[in-house]
Scaffold this active site. Structure first.
Site, mmCIF file in Angstrom:
data_model
loop_
_atom_site.group_PDB
_atom_site.id
_atom_site.type_symbol
_atom_site.label_atom_id
_atom_site.label_comp_id
_atom_site.label_asym_id
_atom_site.label_seq_id
_atom_site.Cartn_x
_atom_site.Cartn_y
_atom_site.Cartn_z
ATOM 1 C CB CYS A 231 26.808 71.549 55.567
ATOM 2 S SG CYS A 231 25.031 70.431 54.527
ATOM 3 C CG PHE A 232 25.630 76.025 58.003
ATOM 4 C CD1 PHE A 232 26.219 76.315 56.462
ATOM 5 C CD2 PHE A 232 24.248 77.019 57.504
ATOM 6 C CE1 PHE A 232 26.080 76.836 55.560
ATOM 7 C CE2 PHE A 232 24.258 77.790 56.603
ATOM 8 C CZ PHE A 232 24.925 77.506 55.558
#
Ligand code: UGA
Length: 447
Positions: A275-276
């Site tokens: 994600c990040f």
């Protein structure tokens, strides 16, 4: 009142936790995925990935008949359900923008099915998409394929998720907030009713907003968390230059300020995961395409890129040349309690160690099968932490698994050839470890 029927497209950790979450509370749920093997496992009550708490509720839901897995996404699923969550992946393209191919294919299929359906149906995007996607791409494709009108004939919402891998199922049942961006009031009201019934007395705060604001809330939240991590890593790097300074104490004191808060201030080897890294890149690309250069986010990324390689620098400081040296790696997953290795910080670390000629032996409680497909025979794998550090010249702790926290200084001194320990996640007490072995901890100023 009769419970609405739910379909979820994409049985990754977001889709499957959502599906099992609803099914565990008595909803009738169909989970769809193109991966036949994954669906076969789900229908046997076996989660296709490691996620605490999911196993029990998944098998219970399958046994009770509340959940079934279906390969592909058939018209019938849309005909038989009232709401469809889309939780397919939005991977990065080479320029950092997101690839919408899975979203588009799901939306086209839903649109086609809607053309044959008379009853009202709401499509909800759970996948992470940049602002404008639901309005400009999803809505127009649904209207084109169904030959119907959004807002009148069918509903459309975006409902971003904030689940953390490793506690995704727990987060599904106990959310901090529910964000509902809706094309029109009826769509949003329908989804809000579903969540109110689902959470009942434990209803988190609901934020009702526009499609694009909801899309941005997801990116802004992840960007803020990544910024906190790169910020504290920057402070850690400054601490290392100041004798006696310790980032852990700095973070603890900072976190007591209510305006800052204590979470996501653990200095370490940087952030990884699915994600990040992907979301920060996508937000940068999106912002630049809109004519604004988000310099702060460029710096967040830059800090995260160099941070893991510090572990290798520490090794070199202690050992000199790494050629032929045996380096033990404790932890491969991008964080504890998951076997996910996407963008794991260990990947650049191991690649650099190999480049320097080191001989790498690694151990992780659950991520080794996946790690073997990445590193093949380039590194060795050990069957336990102690076997991993046996006769090693240096050891780097990359993931803060609980079982590594239990290791004592004697475990390292008795087993390693040279007791050189690099604590990349600050799990050991420097007061104890610092006196008994050659100990380097990230964010700790040299005495
Ligand atoms: C993250 C967000 O926390 C979720 O809210 C969000 O829903 C999810 O992304 C997503 O977009 O789907 P996740 O990637 O599962 O969840 O993992 P985190 O627990 O946020 O950790 C991400 C990375 O940051 C890990 O590599 C972790 O080691 C690192 N991290 C985290 C730190 O280095 N320091 C910290 O203080 C916290």
């Amino acid at each position: 009142m009769k419970k609405p029927k739910i379909s979820v497209i994409g049985a990754g950790y977001v889709g499957l936790c959502t599906a099992v979450g609803f099914a565990s509370k008595g909803y009738n749920v169909v989970a769809c995925d193109v991966d036949e093997e994954k669906i076969a496992k789900i229908n046997k009550g076996v989660p296709p990935f490691h996620e605490p708490g999911l196993q029990e509720k998944l098998s219970e839901s399958i046994q009770k008949g509340n959940l079934k897995g279906v390969v592909g996404q058939t018209d019938q699923v849309i005909q038989e359900t009232d709401l469809t969550f889309i939780a397919v992946g939005t991977p990065s393209k080479s320029d950092g923008s997101i690839d919408l191919k899975y979203i588009e294919s799901a939306v086209i299929n839903i649109g086609k099915a809607l053309s044959q359906k008379d009853a009202y149906h709401v499509t909800i995007i759970k996948s992470t998409v940049v602002p404008g996607t639901t309005q400009n791409i999803v809505k127009s494709k649904l209207e084109k394929e169904s030959k119907k009108k959004c807002g009148t004939d069918f509903g459309l919402c975006i409902n971003p998720e904030f689940l953390r891998q490793g506690s995704a199922f727990e987060d599904t049942l106990n959310a901090d907030r529910v964000v509902i961006g809706s094309y029109d009031k009826r769509s949003g009201d329908t989804l809000e009713r579903l969540y109110k019934a689902f959470y009942s007395f434990h209803m988190p705060l609901i934020i009702r907003t526009t499609l694009s604001t909801a899309e941005l809330i997801k990116y802004a939240s992840n960007a803020m968390l990544a910024t906190k991590i790169s910020f504290i890593n920057t402070i850690a790097n400054i601490c290392e230059k100041i004798p006696g300074a310790d980032v852990k104490v700095v973070a603890k004191a900072m976190g007591l300020d209510k305006r800052i808060g204590p979470l996501f201030l653990d200095a370490g080897l940087g952030y990884g995961g699915s994600c990040f890294p992907k979301d920060i890149k996508a937000l940068i690309v999106c912002s630049k395409s809109l004519g604004y250069d988000p310099e702060l986010l460029d710096s967040v990324e830059a800090v995260n890129k160099t941070q893991p390689l510090k572990a290798v620098d520490f090794c070199k400081e202690q050992l000199g040349c790494l050629e032929g040296k045996k380096i033990a790696i404790l932890g491969l997953a991008f964080k504890p309690d998951t076997d996910d290795m996407r963008e794991a910080r260990v990947i650049p670390i191991i690649n650099q160690l190999l480049k320097e000629g080191a001989h790498v032996v690694a151990y992780d409680p659950v991520a080794m099968p996946i790690a073997k497909t990445i590193f093949l025979s380039k590194i060795q794998f050990a069957t336990s932490a102690l076997r991993c550090i046996k006769d090693a010249d240096g050891c780097i702790v990359v993931t803060e698994w609980d079982e590594f926290k239990k290791l004592t200084p004697e475990d390292f001194t008795k087993n390693m050839r040279h007791p050189i320990l690099i604590d990349g996640r600050r799990i050991y007490n420097p007061e104890i470890f610092g006196t008994k072995l050659q100990f380097t901890a990230l964010g700790l100023g040299k005495k």
